[in-house]
Design an enzyme around this catalytic site. Sequence first.
Site, PDB file in Angstrom:
ATOM      1  N   GLY A 107      40.981  43.501  30.978  1.00 49.69           N
ATOM      2  CA  GLY A 107      42.024  43.621  29.959  1.00 49.69           C
ATOM      3  C   GLY A 107      42.107  45.017  29.361  1.00 49.69           C
ATOM      4  N   LEU A 146      41.764  45.237  36.040  1.00 47.54           N
ATOM      5  CA  LEU A 146      42.251  45.692  34.734  1.00 47.54           C
ATOM      6  C   LEU A 146      41.087  45.912  33.780  1.00 47.54           C
ATOM      7  CD1 LEU A 146      45.375  43.365  34.293  1.00 47.54           C
ATOM      8  CD2 LEU A 146      45.250  45.678  35.263  1.00 47.54           C
ATOM      9  N   TYR A 192      32.082  28.348  36.029  1.00 47.16           N
ATOM     10  CA  TYR A 192      33.124  28.727  35.060  1.00 47.16           C
ATOM     11  C   TYR A 192      33.492  27.479  34.250  1.00 47.16           C
ATOM     12  CZ  TYR A 192      34.034  33.065  37.743  1.00 47.16           C
ATOM     13  OH  TYR A 192      33.940  34.286  38.379  1.00 47.16           O
TER      14      TYR A 192
HETATM   15  N1  LIG Z   1      32.317  37.886  41.244  1.00 47.68           N
HETATM   16  C1  LIG Z   1      32.191  38.189  39.977  1.00 47.68           C
HETATM   17  O1  LIG Z   1      31.105  38.568  39.520  1.00 47.68           O
HETATM   18  C2  LIG Z   1      33.376  38.074  39.063  1.00 47.68           C
HETATM   19  C3  LIG Z   1      33.268  38.532  37.738  1.00 47.68           C
HETATM   20  C4  LIG Z   1      34.397  38.438  36.913  1.00 47.68           C
HETATM   21  C5  LIG Z   1      35.562  37.909  37.404  1.00 47.68           C
HETATM   22  N2  LIG Z   1      35.644  37.455  38.693  1.00 47.68           N
HETATM   23  C6  LIG Z   1      36.873  36.865  39.213  1.00 47.68           C
HETATM   24  O2  LIG Z   1      37.927  37.799  39.045  1.00 47.68           O
HETATM   25  C7  LIG Z   1      39.004  37.168  38.354  1.00 47.68           C
HETATM   26  C8  LIG Z   1      39.757  38.178  37.544  1.00 47.68           C
HETATM   27  O3  LIG Z   1      39.062  38.406  36.318  1.00 47.68           O
HETATM   28  P1  LIG Z   1      38.913  39.777  35.669  1.00 47.68           P
HETATM   29  O4  LIG Z   1      38.221  39.686  34.416  1.00 47.68           O
HETATM   30  O5  LIG Z   1      38.328  40.646  36.684  1.00 47.68           O
HETATM   31  O6  LIG Z   1      40.456  40.139  35.437  1.00 47.68           O
HETATM   32  P2  LIG Z   1      41.224  41.370  34.949  1.00 47.68           P
HETATM   33  O7  LIG Z   1      42.533  41.221  35.626  1.00 47.68           O
HETATM   34  O8  LIG Z   1      40.483  42.651  35.044  1.00 47.68           O
HETATM   35  O9  LIG Z   1      41.374  41.077  33.382  1.00 47.68           O
HETATM   36  C9  LIG Z   1      41.912  39.894  32.899  1.00 47.68           C
HETATM   37  C10 LIG Z   1      42.261  40.129  31.447  1.00 47.68           C
HETATM   38  O10 LIG Z   1      43.343  41.059  31.406  1.00 47.68           O
HETATM   39  C11 LIG Z   1      44.347  40.608  30.533  1.00 47.68           C
HETATM   40  N3  LIG Z   1      45.671  40.971  31.053  1.00 47.68           N
HETATM   41  C12 LIG Z   1      46.616  41.672  30.379  1.00 47.68           C
HETATM   42  N4  LIG Z   1      47.687  41.850  31.125  1.00 47.68           N
HETATM   43  C13 LIG Z   1      47.475  41.227  32.281  1.00 47.68           C
HETATM   44  C14 LIG Z   1      48.255  41.051  33.444  1.00 47.68           C
HETATM   45  N5  LIG Z   1      49.484  41.542  33.565  1.00 47.68           N
HETATM   46  N6  LIG Z   1      47.750  40.330  34.461  1.00 47.68           N
HETATM   47  C15 LIG Z   1      46.509  39.825  34.363  1.00 47.68           C
HETATM   48  N7  LIG Z   1      45.706  39.954  33.279  1.00 47.68           N
HETATM   49  C16 LIG Z   1      46.203  40.655  32.238  1.00 47.68           C
HETATM   50  C17 LIG Z   1      44.200  39.122  30.459  1.00 47.68           C
HETATM   51  O11 LIG Z   1      44.661  38.928  29.190  1.00 47.68           O
HETATM   52  P3  LIG Z   1      45.014  37.660  28.337  1.00 47.68           P
HETATM   53  O12 LIG Z   1      44.654  36.446  29.133  1.00 47.68           O
HETATM   54  O13 LIG Z   1      44.176  37.856  27.132  1.00 47.68           O
HETATM   55  O14 LIG Z   1      46.448  37.800  28.093  1.00 47.68           O
HETATM   56  C18 LIG Z   1      42.701  38.905  30.692  1.00 47.68           C
HETATM   57  O15 LIG Z   1      42.049  38.932  29.448  1.00 47.68           O
HETATM   58  C19 LIG Z   1      38.352  36.070  37.539  1.00 47.68           C
HETATM   59  O16 LIG Z   1      39.257  35.081  37.177  1.00 47.68           O
HETATM   60  C20 LIG Z   1      37.299  35.591  38.489  1.00 47.68           C
HETATM   61  O17 LIG Z   1      37.889  34.685  39.407  1.00 47.68           O
HETATM   62  C21 LIG Z   1      34.557  37.561  39.510  1.00 47.68           C
END
Ligand SMILES: NC(=O)c1ccc[n+]([C@@H]2O[C@H](COP(=O)([O-])OP(=O)(O)OC[C@H]3O[C@@H](n4cnc5c(N)ncnc54)[C@H](OP(=O)(O)O)[C@@H]3O)[C@@H](O)[C@H]2O)c1
Length: 337
Positions: free
Chosen positions: A209, A206, A56
């Site tokens: 997002g 989420l 990352y």
């Molecule tokens: N193992 C894997 O293959 C893999 C893949 C992806 C992620 N991950 C892990 O999972 C973690 C979570 O990532 P994700 O993409 O899955 O996250 P997510 O929670 O599904 O989405 C994060 C996105 O949601 C937005 N968002 C809006 N309101 C929110 C709120 N209240 N709380 C949190 N986010 C909000 C954020 O927006 P803004 O920042 O634009 O405001 C951000 O763009 C990553 O950081 C990583 O550590 C693992």
Amino acid sequence: MITRSLGATGPRVSALGLGCMGMSDLYGPADEQESIATIHAALDAGITLLDTGDYYGMGRNELLLREALRGRARDRVVISVKFGAMRDPDGAWIGMDGRPAAVKNFLAYTLRRLRTDYVDIYRPGRLDPTVPIEETVGAIAEMIGAGYIRHVGLSEVGADTLRKARAVHAIADLQTEYSLISRGIETKILPTARDLGVGVTAYGVLSRGLLSGHWSKERALPKGDVRNVLPRFSGKNVARNLTLVDAMRAMADEKGATVAQLAIAWVLARGEDIIPLIGARRRDRLSEALGALDLVLIAEDVARLETTVPADAALGTRYDAHQMRVLDSERESPAAS
Ligand SMILES: NC(=O)c1ccc[n+]([C@@H]2O[C@H](COP(=O)([O-])OP(=O)(O)OC[C@H]3O[C@@H](n4cnc5c(N)ncnc54)[C@H](OP(=O)(O)O)[C@@H]3O)[C@@H](O)[C@H]2O)c1
């Protein structure tokens, strides 16, 4: 803070984990000082599980974590690190390396970047199809024996790989996508994890997002934002998918909650062995996500939500066509979303 056990053999951690990826990569520019403040706020609120990957921001996310953890007690936090994805100087993804020597090499750099003696949970970010999982996990186990790692984790693997890995060493958790609109693991992977005593850290709760209640189809994505190539965010798909969010909003309003809180609470309600990873990179987002812990859904709420957003309701797959072909987790469940 409510806590949950990470599988039968993993540590007890906060019921929500903080995923740090978006603070350094993949979701467009992020404010570094706000990211650090968000990590501090998460720790102060009782979050103990922090997830990162050495790829990352090509090391930058680990350096950010190190900065955020300066002056904090190391043993109060569970650091989960993914490794194995290789990138070129432009940041392009150029394959996986799960060879035992690579495991040790990646780990050595991670320990230096994080300035720590051990990683709590160490996991290959994806399966390297050219290396038997037994060898990759065997190398992690060797590093556990040497005191550099506490637990083995896996990411986006299917049930067969999970079983093979578990035969070599106990697995604390499988990190995999799981949300109201990505429920593919329910068929085979989740039951297998449960059978093996492997916990689940759910990402994409989420849907990056899309299910947050803050997304709009007008939102312009900067170059380098991975959502540019994710089918659920494209053209007419995003418009249709946001109608699901509108339906969720009606239910959230009734409960005095937000859409994001409802989406997170649904994952929390799917089992004590599932820990949602929250991708907040700002304190206001974090605070909203933490509010999900106060939104307890009873079985009737869960059923209603699943009727409002049926498992196959979203348009577009969760990754692009190439990823869907190569993901170990998708190989076994072709119908999975
Ligand atoms: N193992 C894997 O293959 C893999 C893949 C992806 C992620 N991950 C892990 O999972 C973690 C979570 O990532 P994700 O993409 O899955 O996250 P997510 O929670 O599904 O989405 C994060 C996105 O949601 C937005 N968002 C809006 N309101 C929110 C709120 N209240 N709380 C949190 N986010 C909000 C954020 O927006 P803004 O920042 O634009 O405001 C951000 O763009 C990553 O950081 C990583 O550590 C693992």
